[in-house]
Design a protein around this motif. Structure first.
Motif, PDB file in Angstrom:
ATOM      1  N   SER A  24      37.627  57.714  14.655  1.00 15.69           N
ATOM      2  CA  SER A  24      38.360  56.597  15.278  1.00 15.69           C
ATOM      3  C   SER A  24      37.436  55.485  15.768  1.00 15.69           C
ATOM      4  N   THR A  25      36.184  55.827  16.071  1.00 13.26           N
ATOM      5  CA  THR A  25      35.238  54.812  16.575  1.00 13.26           C
ATOM      6  C   THR A  25      34.211  54.403  15.524  1.00 13.26           C
ATOM      7  N   GLY A  26      34.368  54.885  14.293  1.00  9.47           N
ATOM      8  CA  GLY A  26      33.424  54.489  13.241  1.00  9.47           C
ATOM      9  C   GLY A  26      32.069  55.169  13.357  1.00  9.47           C
ATOM     10  N   THR A  27      32.060  56.409  13.811  1.00  6.12           N
ATOM     11  CA  THR A  27      30.785  57.140  13.934  1.00  6.12           C
ATOM     12  C   THR A  27      30.132  57.304  12.552  1.00  6.12           C
ATOM     13  N   HIS A  28      28.821  57.173  12.543  1.00  5.68           N
ATOM     14  CA  HIS A  28      28.075  57.168  11.273  1.00  5.68           C
ATOM     15  C   HIS A  28      26.737  57.884  11.438  1.00  5.68           C
ATOM     16  N   GLY A  29      26.147  58.225  10.307  1.00  2.62           N
ATOM     17  CA  GLY A  29      24.770  58.713  10.293  1.00  2.62           C
ATOM     18  C   GLY A  29      23.902  57.667   9.637  1.00  2.62           C
ATOM     19  N   VAL A  46      48.560  59.039  17.652  1.00  2.00           N
ATOM     20  CA  VAL A  46      47.697  60.194  17.911  1.00  2.00           C
ATOM     21  C   VAL A  46      47.521  60.969  16.603  1.00  2.00           C
ATOM     22  N   LEU A  47      46.283  61.088  16.152  1.00  2.00           N
ATOM     23  CA  LEU A  47      46.014  61.854  14.938  1.00  2.00           C
ATOM     24  C   LEU A  47      46.343  63.319  15.222  1.00  2.00           C
ATOM     25  N   SER A  48      47.078  63.945  14.278  1.00  2.00           N
ATOM     26  CA  SER A  48      47.338  65.385  14.453  1.00  2.00           C
ATOM     27  C   SER A  48      46.481  66.207  13.498  1.00  2.00           C
ATOM     28  N   GLY A  86      26.342  62.148  11.970  1.00  2.00           N
ATOM     29  CA  GLY A  86      25.541  61.455  12.980  1.00  2.00           C
ATOM     30  C   GLY A  86      24.554  62.417  13.633  1.00  2.00           C
ATOM     31  N   ASP A  87      24.055  62.009  14.808  1.00  2.00           N
ATOM     32  CA  ASP A  87      22.956  62.727  15.467  1.00  2.00           C
ATOM     33  C   ASP A  87      23.371  63.992  16.211  1.00  2.00           C
ATOM     34  N   ILE A  88      24.644  64.045  16.624  1.00  2.00           N
ATOM     35  CA  ILE A  88      25.091  65.169  17.456  1.00  2.00           C
ATOM     36  C   ILE A  88      26.386  65.732  16.877  1.00  2.00           C
ATOM     37  N   GLY A 112      34.828  62.753  24.928  1.00  2.00           N
ATOM     38  CA  GLY A 112      34.280  61.844  25.942  1.00  2.00           C
ATOM     39  C   GLY A 112      32.875  61.339  25.643  1.00  2.00           C
ATOM     40  N   HIS A 113      32.512  61.308  24.364  1.00  2.00           N
ATOM     41  CA  HIS A 113      31.155  60.861  24.020  1.00  2.00           C
ATOM     42  C   HIS A 113      31.074  59.381  23.663  1.00  2.00           C
ATOM     43  N   SER A 114      32.155  58.653  23.842  1.00  2.00           N
ATOM     44  CA  SER A 114      32.043  57.198  23.703  1.00  2.00           C
ATOM     45  C   SER A 114      31.464  56.630  24.991  1.00  2.00           C
ATOM     46  N   PHE A 115      30.632  55.621  24.837  1.00  2.00           N
ATOM     47  CA  PHE A 115      30.052  54.950  26.006  1.00  2.00           C
ATOM     48  C   PHE A 115      31.028  53.916  26.554  1.00  2.00           C
ATOM     49  N   ALA A 119      28.882  67.215  19.127  1.00  2.00           N
ATOM     50  CA  ALA A 119      29.797  67.525  20.234  1.00  2.00           C
ATOM     51  C   ALA A 119      31.124  66.770  20.118  1.00  2.00           C
ATOM     52  N   GLN A 120      31.153  65.719  19.311  1.00  2.00           N
ATOM     53  CA  GLN A 120      32.371  64.911  19.234  1.00  2.00           C
ATOM     54  C   GLN A 120      33.481  65.660  18.507  1.00  2.00           C
ATOM     55  N   THR A 121      34.727  65.259  18.770  1.00  2.00           N
ATOM     56  CA  THR A 121      35.837  65.727  17.932  1.00  2.00           C
ATOM     57  C   THR A 121      35.831  64.903  16.648  1.00  2.00           C
ATOM     58  N   ILE A 122      36.385  65.482  15.590  1.00  2.00           N
ATOM     59  CA  ILE A 122      36.439  64.737  14.331  1.00  2.00           C
ATOM     60  C   ILE A 122      37.288  63.472  14.520  1.00  2.00           C
ATOM     61  N   ARG A 170      46.948  58.009  25.825  1.00  2.00           N
ATOM     62  CA  ARG A 170      45.666  58.031  25.112  1.00  2.00           C
ATOM     63  C   ARG A 170      45.328  59.463  24.735  1.00  2.00           C
ATOM     64  N   ALA A 171      44.801  59.624  23.528  1.00  2.00           N
ATOM     65  CA  ALA A 171      44.257  60.928  23.128  1.00  2.00           C
ATOM     66  C   ALA A 171      42.827  61.004  23.637  1.00  2.00           C
ATOM     67  N   LEU A 172      42.471  62.163  24.187  1.00  2.00           N
ATOM     68  CA  LEU A 172      41.084  62.374  24.610  1.00  2.00           C
ATOM     69  C   LEU A 172      40.340  63.097  23.506  1.00  2.00           C
ATOM     70  N   PRO A 194      29.785  45.338  16.802  1.00  2.00           N
ATOM     71  CA  PRO A 194      29.449  46.419  17.726  1.00  2.00           C
ATOM     72  C   PRO A 194      30.125  47.732  17.342  1.00  2.00           C
ATOM     73  N   HIS A 195      29.413  48.828  17.561  1.00  2.00           N
ATOM     74  CA  HIS A 195      30.018  50.171  17.421  1.00  2.00           C
ATOM     75  C   HIS A 195      31.182  50.232  18.411  1.00  2.00           C
ATOM     76  N   TRP A 196      32.340  50.737  17.948  1.00  2.00           N
ATOM     77  CA  TRP A 196      33.539  50.758  18.800  1.00  2.00           C
ATOM     78  C   TRP A 196      33.387  51.701  19.994  1.00  2.00           C
ATOM     79  N   VAL A 210      17.002  52.883  14.384  1.00  2.00           N
ATOM     80  CA  VAL A 210      17.445  52.042  13.266  1.00  2.00           C
ATOM     81  C   VAL A 210      17.910  52.942  12.116  1.00  2.00           C
ATOM     82  N   ARG A 211      19.131  52.661  11.644  1.00  2.00           N
ATOM     83  CA  ARG A 211      19.703  53.446  10.533  1.00  2.00           C
ATOM     84  C   ARG A 211      20.357  52.493   9.520  1.00  2.00           C
ATOM     85  N   VAL A 212      20.853  53.048   8.417  1.00  2.00           N
ATOM     86  CA  VAL A 212      21.478  52.215   7.376  1.00  2.00           C
ATOM     87  C   VAL A 212      22.754  52.880   6.867  1.00  2.00           C
TER      88      VAL A 212
HETATM   89  C1  LIG Z   1      24.536  61.706  22.790  1.00  2.00           C
HETATM   90  C2  LIG Z   1      25.405  60.887  21.861  1.00  2.00           C
HETATM   91  C3  LIG Z   1      25.023  60.766  20.521  1.00  2.00           C
HETATM   92  C4  LIG Z   1      25.793  59.989  19.652  1.00  2.00           C
HETATM   93  N1  LIG Z   1      25.394  59.876  18.346  1.00  2.00           N
HETATM   94  C5  LIG Z   1      26.087  59.055  17.509  1.00  2.00           C
HETATM   95  C6  LIG Z   1      25.670  58.866  16.152  1.00  2.00           C
HETATM   96  O1  LIG Z   1      24.704  59.483  15.687  1.00  2.00           O
HETATM   97  N2  LIG Z   1      26.374  57.991  15.385  1.00  2.00           N
HETATM   98  C7  LIG Z   1      27.434  57.287  15.864  1.00  2.00           C
HETATM   99  O2  LIG Z   1      27.996  56.484  15.152  1.00  2.00           O
HETATM  100  N3  LIG Z   1      27.882  57.478  17.134  1.00  2.00           N
HETATM  101  C8  LIG Z   1      27.231  58.351  17.945  1.00  2.00           C
HETATM  102  N4  LIG Z   1      27.696  58.545  19.236  1.00  2.00           N
HETATM  103  C9  LIG Z   1      28.977  57.939  19.615  1.00  2.00           C
HETATM  104  C10 LIG Z   1      30.145  58.933  19.365  1.00  2.00           C
HETATM  105  O3  LIG Z   1      30.055  59.521  18.100  1.00  2.00           O
HETATM  106  C11 LIG Z   1      31.486  58.211  19.403  1.00  2.00           C
HETATM  107  O4  LIG Z   1      31.607  57.470  20.552  1.00  2.00           O
HETATM  108  C12 LIG Z   1      32.705  59.171  19.234  1.00  2.00           C
HETATM  109  O5  LIG Z   1      33.886  58.486  19.404  1.00  2.00           O
HETATM  110  C13 LIG Z   1      32.787  60.227  20.247  1.00  2.00           C
HETATM  111  O6  LIG Z   1      33.807  61.153  19.868  1.00  2.00           O
HETATM  112  P1  LIG Z   1      34.663  61.864  21.009  1.00  2.00           P
HETATM  113  O7  LIG Z   1      35.351  63.040  20.421  1.00  2.00           O
HETATM  114  O8  LIG Z   1      33.798  62.091  22.177  1.00  2.00           O
HETATM  115  O9  LIG Z   1      35.758  60.739  21.286  1.00  2.00           O
HETATM  116  P2  LIG Z   1      36.107  59.999  22.662  1.00  2.00           P
HETATM  117  O10 LIG Z   1      34.942  59.220  23.076  1.00  2.00           O
HETATM  118  O11 LIG Z   1      36.675  60.970  23.614  1.00  2.00           O
HETATM  119  O12 LIG Z   1      37.260  59.024  22.142  1.00  2.00           O
HETATM  120  C14 LIG Z   1      36.951  57.967  21.276  1.00  2.00           C
HETATM  121  C15 LIG Z   1      38.228  57.268  20.835  1.00  2.00           C
HETATM  122  O13 LIG Z   1      38.935  58.089  19.911  1.00  2.00           O
HETATM  123  C16 LIG Z   1      40.288  58.208  20.334  1.00  2.00           C
HETATM  124  N5  LIG Z   1      40.798  59.510  19.900  1.00  2.00           N
HETATM  125  C17 LIG Z   1      40.287  60.729  20.172  1.00  2.00           C
HETATM  126  N6  LIG Z   1      41.060  61.663  19.620  1.00  2.00           N
HETATM  127  C18 LIG Z   1      42.084  61.022  18.988  1.00  2.00           C
HETATM  128  C19 LIG Z   1      43.221  61.446  18.256  1.00  2.00           C
HETATM  129  N7  LIG Z   1      43.488  62.737  18.039  1.00  2.00           N
HETATM  130  N8  LIG Z   1      44.054  60.502  17.768  1.00  2.00           N
HETATM  131  C20 LIG Z   1      43.812  59.196  17.988  1.00  2.00           C
HETATM  132  N9  LIG Z   1      42.755  58.738  18.663  1.00  2.00           N
HETATM  133  C21 LIG Z   1      41.909  59.647  19.172  1.00  2.00           C
HETATM  134  C22 LIG Z   1      40.223  58.065  21.844  1.00  2.00           C
HETATM  135  O14 LIG Z   1      41.475  57.720  22.390  1.00  2.00           O
HETATM  136  C23 LIG Z   1      39.201  56.967  21.972  1.00  2.00           C
HETATM  137  O15 LIG Z   1      39.780  55.722  21.751  1.00  2.00           O
HETATM  138  C24 LIG Z   1      26.964  59.315  20.125  1.00  2.00           C
HETATM  139  C25 LIG Z   1      27.348  59.465  21.464  1.00  2.00           C
HETATM  140  C26 LIG Z   1      26.577  60.231  22.326  1.00  2.00           C
HETATM  141  C27 LIG Z   1      26.995  60.372  23.755  1.00  2.00           C
END
Ligand SMILES: Cc1cc2nc3c(=O)[nH]c(=O)nc-3n(C[C@H](O)[C@H](O)[C@H](O)COP(=O)(O)OP(=O)(O)OC[C@H]3O[C@@H](n4cnc5c(N)ncnc54)[C@H](O)[C@@H]3O)c2cc1C
Length: 431
Positions: A116-121, A169-171, A104-106, A46-49, A108-111, A41-43, A385-387, A336-338
């Protein structure tokens, strides 16, 4: 060393860790782990719930694989290494006179984790971060490094933009950026009933519209962010005011309310009303990423569903009715967002104009009944559901919710037939 996510809802003890510094390093880690019988698994950060990144196998920490690889200022196409955080991305784009069209709102996440989880604003005419991806390079289970885009390996591209890391793994990630822009922010309390009555108008008339509603309060906090050109707009918020509004009120003071509520649950409803009643009006303008991003230092758990936009008012009405009957009160607001319909196979907004409803609870307070109530309401209208946020849906449900789910599984079978990139969360959602 134990890995744990931001919310403390998932943890794991990887058998091995790698710190790649190149695509070749990633490929070596993948093939070595595979040879030794470990899953991979790629890390992200750690901001996914959900336990999306959790593994008992090999964990790839990409924090050392960061920064811009290539920048074409004419087209706005920027290629970044996969471990780049959105914070570092924003700073680098700023220096180039570019920006992400929506965030999105924060930050701290990696791109890679974010897409990969469908993060949105938010924005009725804008898609999530994955819609801003123009190309990807990824390391597959056999160690090969492949590129994909709308023209090159299009099925892989459609599947990999939102894949929860199931395909490889995305490079690197290539993003279609836009010229840097300024947003005028208008944030003000408003009676929830007025917000709901003007929901269609607010959604359509603003570049970025969202609202927060405290479940026992009468007021919502309405946020409307609109692009401005030239020197117009209300001007920057003074540093002291920004500190007071966002650090003191939204983090320190709100954190104190939450701790009080957790210690004495009978105070939660009045504290919730107090938080709603003390919302203040704020107008300012700033570079887009400074407006999109806020700091979130009070820890919470969260679930979020995308629902057809026309179902939002019914979903909110049902939640509003149900929340008053919960045995354990709710401390945190509903957001609530769109988003616009898009064409990314596993995007929560695939093929439909969407509204997002996110529910939260302060860490350490009971949340199960609240989340179950919300999930039953959201799924009754075909919610997705959000992934990266908490839910209990399985592959059977998701197959019905996503028209291209079978196509995604076909690409997964082709690229990872032995399930090198599996973990229990992927087994839940993809089977
Ligand atoms: C305080 C807070 C605010 C947030 N706000 C928003 C928001 O505004 N909108 C929204 O949509 N979400 C939001 N989120 C959710 C967050 O954006 C997602 O869960 C996002 O995935 C987190 O990114 P991460 O880098 O922490 O990934 P992780 O949670 O560490 O990993 C997520 C997934 O991506 C995979 N992954 C990571 N790197 C790679 C790679 N290089 N190649 C392949 N797979 C990879 C991991 O294996 C895992 O499956 C929020 C979360 C928190 C805690």
């Amino acid at each position: 060393m134990t890995w744990q996510n931001w919310a403390g809802t998932a943890s794991a003890d990887p058998a091995r860790r790698y710190w790649p510094h190149s695509a070749e390093d990633i490929a070596t880690a993948v093939t070595t782990a595979a040879k030794d019988g470990l899953t991979v698994r790629a890390l992200g950060s750690g901001h996914s719930f959900t336990a999306a990144a959790a593994t008992a196998g090999a964990a790839l920490d990409l924090s050392g694989w960061s920064g811009i690889v290539a920048a074409d200022l004419d087209s706005g196409l920027i290629t970044v290494r996969s471990g780049t955080t959105i914070r570092d991305l924003n700073a680098a784009l700023d220096a180039l006179g570019l920006a992400m069209p929506n965030l999105g709102d924060i930050d701290a996440q990696t791109i890679s984790g974010a897409i990969s989880t469908g993060t949105h604003g938010t924005g009725a005419k804008l898609g999530g971060l994955a819609t801003q991806v123009a190309g990807l390079e990824l390391v597959l289970a056999d160690g090969s490094v492949v590129s994909c885009s709308a023209d090159e390996n299009p099925d892989l591209f459609n599947a990999a933009r939102v894949s929860v890391g199931a395909l490889g793994v995305l490079s690197t990630v290539t993003l279609q950026c836009v010229p840097a822009f300024t947003l005028a922010a208008d944030e003000r309390p408003m009676p929830l009933d007025e917000v709901l009555a003007r929901w269609g108008e607010f959604t359509e008339d603003n570049d970025h519209f969202e609202f927060y509603w405290f479940p026992y309060g009468k007021n919502a906090l309405v946020k409307r962010n609109n692009r401005i050109t030239g020197n117009g707009g209300p001007g920057e918020m003074p540093g002291w005011r920004r500190f007071f509004e966002y650090e003191v009120m939204e983090n320190a003071a709100f954190g104190t309310l939450c701790r009080t509520g957790r210690a004495v649950p009978a105070t939660i409803k009045p504290l919730n009303r107090l938080a709603a009643a003390t919302l203040s009006k704020r107008s300012y303008s700033a570079p887009s990423h400074q407006v999109f991003v806020t700091s979130r230092r009070v820890r919470f758990v969260e679930s979020e569903y995308a629902v057809p936009r026309e179902a939002l008012l019914d979903v909110l009405a049902a939640l509003r009715g149900g929340v008053t009957r919960l045995a354990n009160p709710v401390m945190f607001p509903v957001e609530v967002r769109v988003a616009a319909a898009d064409d990314v196979w596993l995007s929560t907004a695939y093929g439909r104009e969407s509204a997002y409803m996110a529910i939260h609870q302060y860490v350490g307070l009971p949340y199960r009944a609240y989340f179950d109530l919300f999930e039953s309401i959201a799924t009754s209208v075909g919610g997705r559901p959000h992934w990266g946020k908490m839910h209990t849906r399985d592959a059977a449900y998701l197959a019905a919710a996503y028209p291209r789910f079978a196509d995604f599984l076909r690409v997964r079978d082709d690229t990872d037939p032995s399930r090198l990139f599996a973990n229990p969360y992927l087994e839940q959602v993809f089977g």
